[in-house]
Write a protein that holds these residues in place. Structure first.
Motif, PDB file in Angstrom:
ATOM      1  N   SER A 252       0.812  -1.223   0.000  1.00 36.86           N
ATOM      2  CA  SER A 252       0.000   0.000   0.000  1.00 36.86           C
ATOM      3  C   SER A 252       0.841   1.267   0.000  1.00 36.86           C
ATOM      4  O   SER A 252       0.311   2.371  -0.032  1.00 36.86           O
ATOM      5  CB  SER A 252      -0.924   0.004   1.225  1.00 36.86           C
ATOM      6  N   GLY A 253       2.165   1.117   0.047  1.00 36.00           N
ATOM      7  CA  GLY A 253       3.056   2.276   0.005  1.00 36.00           C
ATOM      8  C   GLY A 253       3.471   2.793   1.359  1.00 36.00           C
ATOM      9  O   GLY A 253       4.280   3.728   1.432  1.00 36.00           O
ATOM     10  N   ASP A 254       2.968   2.208   2.440  1.00 36.03           N
ATOM     11  CA  ASP A 254       3.337   2.654   3.786  1.00 36.03           C
ATOM     12  C   ASP A 254       4.638   1.988   4.215  1.00 36.03           C
ATOM     13  O   ASP A 254       4.952   0.863   3.791  1.00 36.03           O
ATOM     14  CB  ASP A 254       2.239   2.310   4.785  1.00 36.03           C
ATOM     15  N   ARG A 255       5.381   2.700   5.085  1.00 37.54           N
ATOM     16  CA  ARG A 255       6.578   2.092   5.646  1.00 37.54           C
ATOM     17  C   ARG A 255       6.163   1.149   6.768  1.00 37.54           C
ATOM     18  O   ARG A 255       5.353   1.509   7.634  1.00 37.54           O
ATOM     19  CB  ARG A 255       7.525   3.155   6.184  1.00 37.54           C
ATOM     20  N   VAL A 256       6.747  -0.037   6.793  1.00 34.45           N
ATOM     21  CA  VAL A 256       6.410  -1.039   7.799  1.00 34.45           C
ATOM     22  C   VAL A 256       7.693  -1.625   8.353  1.00 34.45           C
ATOM     23  O   VAL A 256       8.714  -1.722   7.658  1.00 34.45           O
ATOM     24  CB  VAL A 256       5.530  -2.170   7.208  1.00 34.45           C
ATOM     25  N   VAL A 257       7.637  -1.980   9.636  1.00 35.29           N
ATOM     26  CA  VAL A 257       8.705  -2.745  10.272  1.00 35.29           C
ATOM     27  C   VAL A 257       8.343  -4.219  10.107  1.00 35.29           C
ATOM     28  O   VAL A 257       7.258  -4.652  10.522  1.00 35.29           O
ATOM     29  CB  VAL A 257       8.854  -2.372  11.753  1.00 35.29           C
ATOM     30  N   SER A 258       9.222  -4.989   9.498  1.00 32.76           N
ATOM     31  CA  SER A 258       8.916  -6.370   9.124  1.00 32.76           C
ATOM     32  C   SER A 258       9.907  -7.323   9.764  1.00 32.76           C
ATOM     33  O   SER A 258      11.113  -7.014   9.839  1.00 32.76           O
ATOM     34  CB  SER A 258       8.946  -6.524   7.605  1.00 32.76           C
ATOM     35  N   VAL A 259       9.385  -8.472  10.226  1.00 33.01           N
ATOM     36  CA  VAL A 259      10.203  -9.554  10.756  1.00 33.01           C
ATOM     37  C   VAL A 259       9.729 -10.853  10.101  1.00 33.01           C
ATOM     38  O   VAL A 259       8.530 -11.164  10.137  1.00 33.01           O
ATOM     39  CB  VAL A 259      10.098  -9.656  12.289  1.00 33.01           C
ATOM     40  N   SER A 260      10.657 -11.601   9.491  1.00 35.10           N
ATOM     41  CA  SER A 260      10.340 -12.894   8.862  1.00 35.10           C
ATOM     42  C   SER A 260      11.083 -13.996   9.602  1.00 35.10           C
ATOM     43  O   SER A 260      12.328 -13.954   9.692  1.00 35.10           O
ATOM     44  CB  SER A 260      10.736 -12.887   7.386  1.00 35.10           C
ATOM     45  N   ILE A 261      10.309 -14.964  10.152  1.00 36.76           N
ATOM     46  CA  ILE A 261      10.885 -16.017  10.991  1.00 36.76           C
ATOM     47  C   ILE A 261      10.650 -17.368  10.310  1.00 36.76           C
ATOM     48  O   ILE A 261       9.515 -17.674   9.900  1.00 36.76           O
ATOM     49  CB  ILE A 261      10.243 -16.008  12.387  1.00 36.76           C
ATOM     50  N   PRO A 262      11.695 -18.189  10.183  1.00 36.61           N
ATOM     51  CA  PRO A 262      11.497 -19.515   9.579  1.00 36.61           C
ATOM     52  C   PRO A 262      10.578 -20.387  10.469  1.00 36.61           C
ATOM     53  O   PRO A 262      10.685 -20.365  11.696  1.00 36.61           O
ATOM     54  CB  PRO A 262      12.904 -20.081   9.506  1.00 36.61           C
ATOM     55  N   VAL A 263       9.666 -21.149   9.815  1.00 33.48           N
ATOM     56  CA  VAL A 263       8.806 -22.110  10.507  1.00 33.48           C
ATOM     57  C   VAL A 263       9.422 -23.491  10.309  1.00 33.48           C
ATOM     58  O   VAL A 263       9.574 -23.953   9.171  1.00 33.48           O
ATOM     59  CB  VAL A 263       7.363 -22.057   9.961  1.00 33.48           C
ATOM     60  N   ARG A 264       9.800 -24.134  11.426  1.00 33.81           N
ATOM     61  CA  ARG A 264      10.528 -25.399  11.366  1.00 33.81           C
ATOM     62  C   ARG A 264       9.731 -26.526  12.035  1.00 33.81           C
ATOM     63  O   ARG A 264       8.912 -26.281  12.931  1.00 33.81           O
ATOM     64  CB  ARG A 264      11.879 -25.265  12.088  1.00 33.81           C
ATOM     65  N   HIS A 265      10.038 -27.744  11.557  1.00 34.05           N
ATOM     66  CA  HIS A 265       9.687 -28.946  12.310  1.00 34.05           C
ATOM     67  C   HIS A 265      11.009 -29.614  12.642  1.00 34.05           C
ATOM     68  O   HIS A 265      11.677 -30.140  11.748  1.00 34.05           O
ATOM     69  CB  HIS A 265       8.795 -29.906  11.494  1.00 34.05           C
ATOM     70  N   VAL A 266      11.360 -29.545  13.897  1.00 39.87           N
ATOM     71  CA  VAL A 266      12.705 -29.893  14.368  1.00 39.87           C
ATOM     72  C   VAL A 266      13.689 -28.935  13.667  1.00 39.87           C
ATOM     73  O   VAL A 266      13.697 -27.751  13.978  1.00 39.87           O
ATOM     74  CB  VAL A 266      13.033 -31.377  14.115  1.00 39.87           C
ATOM     75  N   GLN A 267      14.496 -29.397  12.708  1.00 41.45           N
ATOM     76  CA  GLN A 267      15.433 -28.523  12.012  1.00 41.45           C
ATOM     77  C   GLN A 267      15.031 -28.230  10.580  1.00 41.45           C
ATOM     78  O   GLN A 267      15.662 -27.415   9.913  1.00 41.45           O
ATOM     79  CB  GLN A 267      16.830 -29.161  12.009  1.00 41.45           C
ATOM     80  N   GLN A 268      13.971 -28.884  10.112  1.00 43.35           N
ATOM     81  CA  GLN A 268      13.555 -28.723   8.731  1.00 43.35           C
ATOM     82  C   GLN A 268      12.708 -27.463   8.595  1.00 43.35           C
ATOM     83  O   GLN A 268      11.718 -27.280   9.291  1.00 43.35           O
ATOM     84  CB  GLN A 268      12.749 -29.939   8.268  1.00 43.35           C
ATOM     85  N   VAL A 269      13.095 -26.541   7.672  1.00 41.12           N
ATOM     86  CA  VAL A 269      12.341 -25.322   7.408  1.00 41.12           C
ATOM     87  C   VAL A 269      11.182 -25.677   6.488  1.00 41.12           C
ATOM     88  O   VAL A 269      11.387 -26.202   5.380  1.00 41.12           O
ATOM     89  CB  VAL A 269      13.230 -24.232   6.779  1.00 41.12           C
ATOM     90  N   LEU A 270       9.946 -25.385   6.947  1.00 38.49           N
ATOM     91  CA  LEU A 270       8.757 -25.706   6.168  1.00 38.49           C
ATOM     92  C   LEU A 270       8.063 -24.472   5.607  1.00 38.49           C
ATOM     93  O   LEU A 270       7.210 -24.590   4.725  1.00 38.49           O
ATOM     94  CB  LEU A 270       7.763 -26.500   7.023  1.00 38.49           C
TER      95      LEU A 270
END
Length: 545
Positions: A192-210
């Motif tokens: 939408s053109g607004d400035r946002v603070v973003s955090v992206s976190i991996p979702v894992r099952h044990v060590q596997q990134v899903l």
């Protein structure tokens, strides 16, 4: 007998022999300059500190917001595992349907957005799609009936499309980096053109990134706007300080200078003879110095004008005497019957003409004296050499029967003063001429040069002694007045104008010295002759060669 004033062009000063000048105040020693500098620096410092604080607040706010989102995201990732969104039997899998149900059950704070991406970076759940709230800005009011619809032009649509594609590309890049197993935090633009603070976190099952969980907070612009509003007091204070500085500059600099200018105009228009501003003279800054200097200058000019007026009155009186005598002789000349009487009147006329010519010459020299002293710049003068040359000229041209002139000075001691050799030479010639005119035939005129350790201000002393009748005690000061003359019998009439000693005092005082007349007395107290003593300050050590 007064000698003619020597008129010469000013020679250039030798290196290191410049005329002493009043030292200029540097900026650090200036009261007004320090005040102006302090006020301007204070206002700039206030803005600078405010800007630094705002930057620190902004960075701290973004960092704190990212930490908060990361903590919330880690909690959501843990909940995803507990709800069975991620499973490991028989292979690690990701249940998008259960993830969407979770976004319905989990309360996402207002102003935040949670999105879930699978292993291919495809969004599988979005809190904006499952929430009951409607994101975005309120709709504008309904347009009146019949108002044409203004569609955006092609350029605007293309620009909006480009911004949207760029925002999606940045988000896709952030998700891609998070799929590699590292949590990502950034400040970017949303779709939408607004400035946002973003955090992206991996979702894992044990060590596997899903997949990847992305949390966005879009209230950063509002928070920064609030911080900018917090900076406004600093800007207002800086503005107030600048206004105060301008007001002080007006009150303490501009207005006093205007008053001094008005007072100077009064003097120029001859409605006043001096500047008098007592409230400015009491100031201890440059304006006070300027007011005192202007008052001193105008007072000096006023005294000079008074002296010129008195000099003009004295000149007119002195010239009137020979003119009256000439007119009387001319009126009497037609009535003379004998040749002897006619010859007597002719001699009288010649004497009056010579007296008038002498008066005009000396008056012209005296009137040019100030200009000569101002034009001829001071230099270091060796009094021993100067007096030796002057006495040598007199002795070389001495006729039989005229008084001898001798000069005495400390052997090997060259006494140096700072001055103008032409006017100083005129002083000593005037004094020697005066002493010769009062000395008897075959007499002796003694010129003596010495140092006086008891007179620290004027240590160079020159005395001119004669063997004449001396000076009456009541006339020891009068002899320095203009047109005063008292000559011994036998002196040629009109040979003296009475300006020689007056000119000598004027020159000596212009050099910071003093001149006085006394009588020499013998052991029995009898007067043996007159003495004129000249005292001059020695040259500073830095100007001695």
């Amino acid at each position: 007998m007064a000698s003619d004033t020597a008129i010469a062009k000013a020679d250039p000063l030798p290196p290191g022999d410049d005329e002493p000048r009043r030292p200029l105040k540097r900026f650090g020693g200036s009261r007004l300059g320090g005040l102006i500098l302090a006020l301007n620096l204070l206002s700039l410092l206030i803005l600078f500190v405010g800007a630094l604080l705002l930057n620190e607040w902004s960075r701290g706010l973004i960092a704190a917001r990212q930490e908060t989102l990361q903590a919330q995201g880690e909690i959501l990732v843990q909940v995803l595992g507990e709800r069975g969104v991620t499973q490991g039997e028989p292979f690690p899998t990701f249940d998008a349907i259960e993830a969407g149900k979770l976004f319905v059950d989990v309360i996402i704070p207002e102003g935040q957005r949670a999105r879930l991406f699978d292993l291919d970076g495809i969004p599988v759940a979005d809190s904006y799609q499952v929430t009951e709230s409607i994101p975005g800005q309120p709709l504008p009011p309904a347009r009146p009936a019949g108002t044409p619809i203004q569609e955006p032009d092609a350029a605007e649509r293309a620009r909006d499309e480009a911004d949207l594609n760029q925002a999606r590309a940045v988000l896709a890049e952030e998700v891609e980096r998070a799929l590699e197993g590292e949590t990502q935090a950034s400040l970017r633009r949303s779709e939408s053109g607004d400035r946002v603070v973003s955090v992206s976190i991996p979702v894992r099952h044990v060590q596997q990134v899903l997949g990847v969980l992305t949390l966005e907070a879009g209230d950063v612009d509002q928070t920064l706007a609030a911080q900018r509003r917090a900076l406004m007091p600093f800007a207002l204070v800086a503005l107030a300080v600048n206004l105060l500085g301008s007001l002080l500059m007006h009150l303490f600099v501009a207005r006093p200078v205007m008053r001094l200018s008005a007072a100077a105009d009064e003097v120029r228009l001859q409605r006043a003879r001096a500047i008098s501003l007592p409230d400015l003279e009491s100031r201890k800054d440059e304006i006070g110095d300027l007011a005192r200097s202007l008052e001193t200058m105008t007072a000096t000019l006023s005294d000079r004008m008074d002296a010129i007026e008195r000099f003009a009155a004295d000149v007119s009186h002195e010239i009137k005497n020979p003119l009256t005598s000439i007119r009387s002789a001319l009126e009497t000349l037609p009535l003379v019957r004998t040749e002897a009487q006619r010859e007597k009147l002719t001699v009288l006329l010649q004497q009056d003409v010579r007296r008038l010519d002498r008066l005009i010459t000396d008056i012209s020299n005296a009137s040019r004296l100030d200009a000569e002293l101002a034009r001829d710049r001071p230099r270091t003068i060796d009094l021993t050499t100067l007096l030796t040359e002057i006495v040598g000229v007199y002795e070389a041209g001495r006729k039989p029967g005229e008084p001898r002139i001798v000069f005495e000075a400390p052997a090997g001691d060259h006494i140096l003063v700072v001055g103008r050799d032409g006017p100083l030479g005129q002083v000593f010639r005037n004094l020697i001429d005066n002493a010769r005119s009062f000395s008897p035939p075959g007499g002796l005129v003694r010129a003596t040069l010495s140092r006086d350790a008891t007179d620290p201000d004027r240590s160079a002393h020159v005395t001119i002694d004669d063997d004449g009748p001396g000076i009456p005690p009541e006339n020891l000061e009068t002899v320095f007045q203009r047109f005063y003359t008292s000559r011994p019998k036998g002196t040629a009439f009109g040979a003296n104008s009475g300006l020689g000693l007056s000119i000598a005092r004027q020159i000596i005082e212009a050099h910071g010295g003093a001149i006085q007349a006394t009588n020499r007395t013998g052991p029995d107290g009898a007067v043996e002759g007159a003495r004129f003593e000249v005292a001059l300050p020695l040259a500073p050590a830095g100007r001695r060669g």
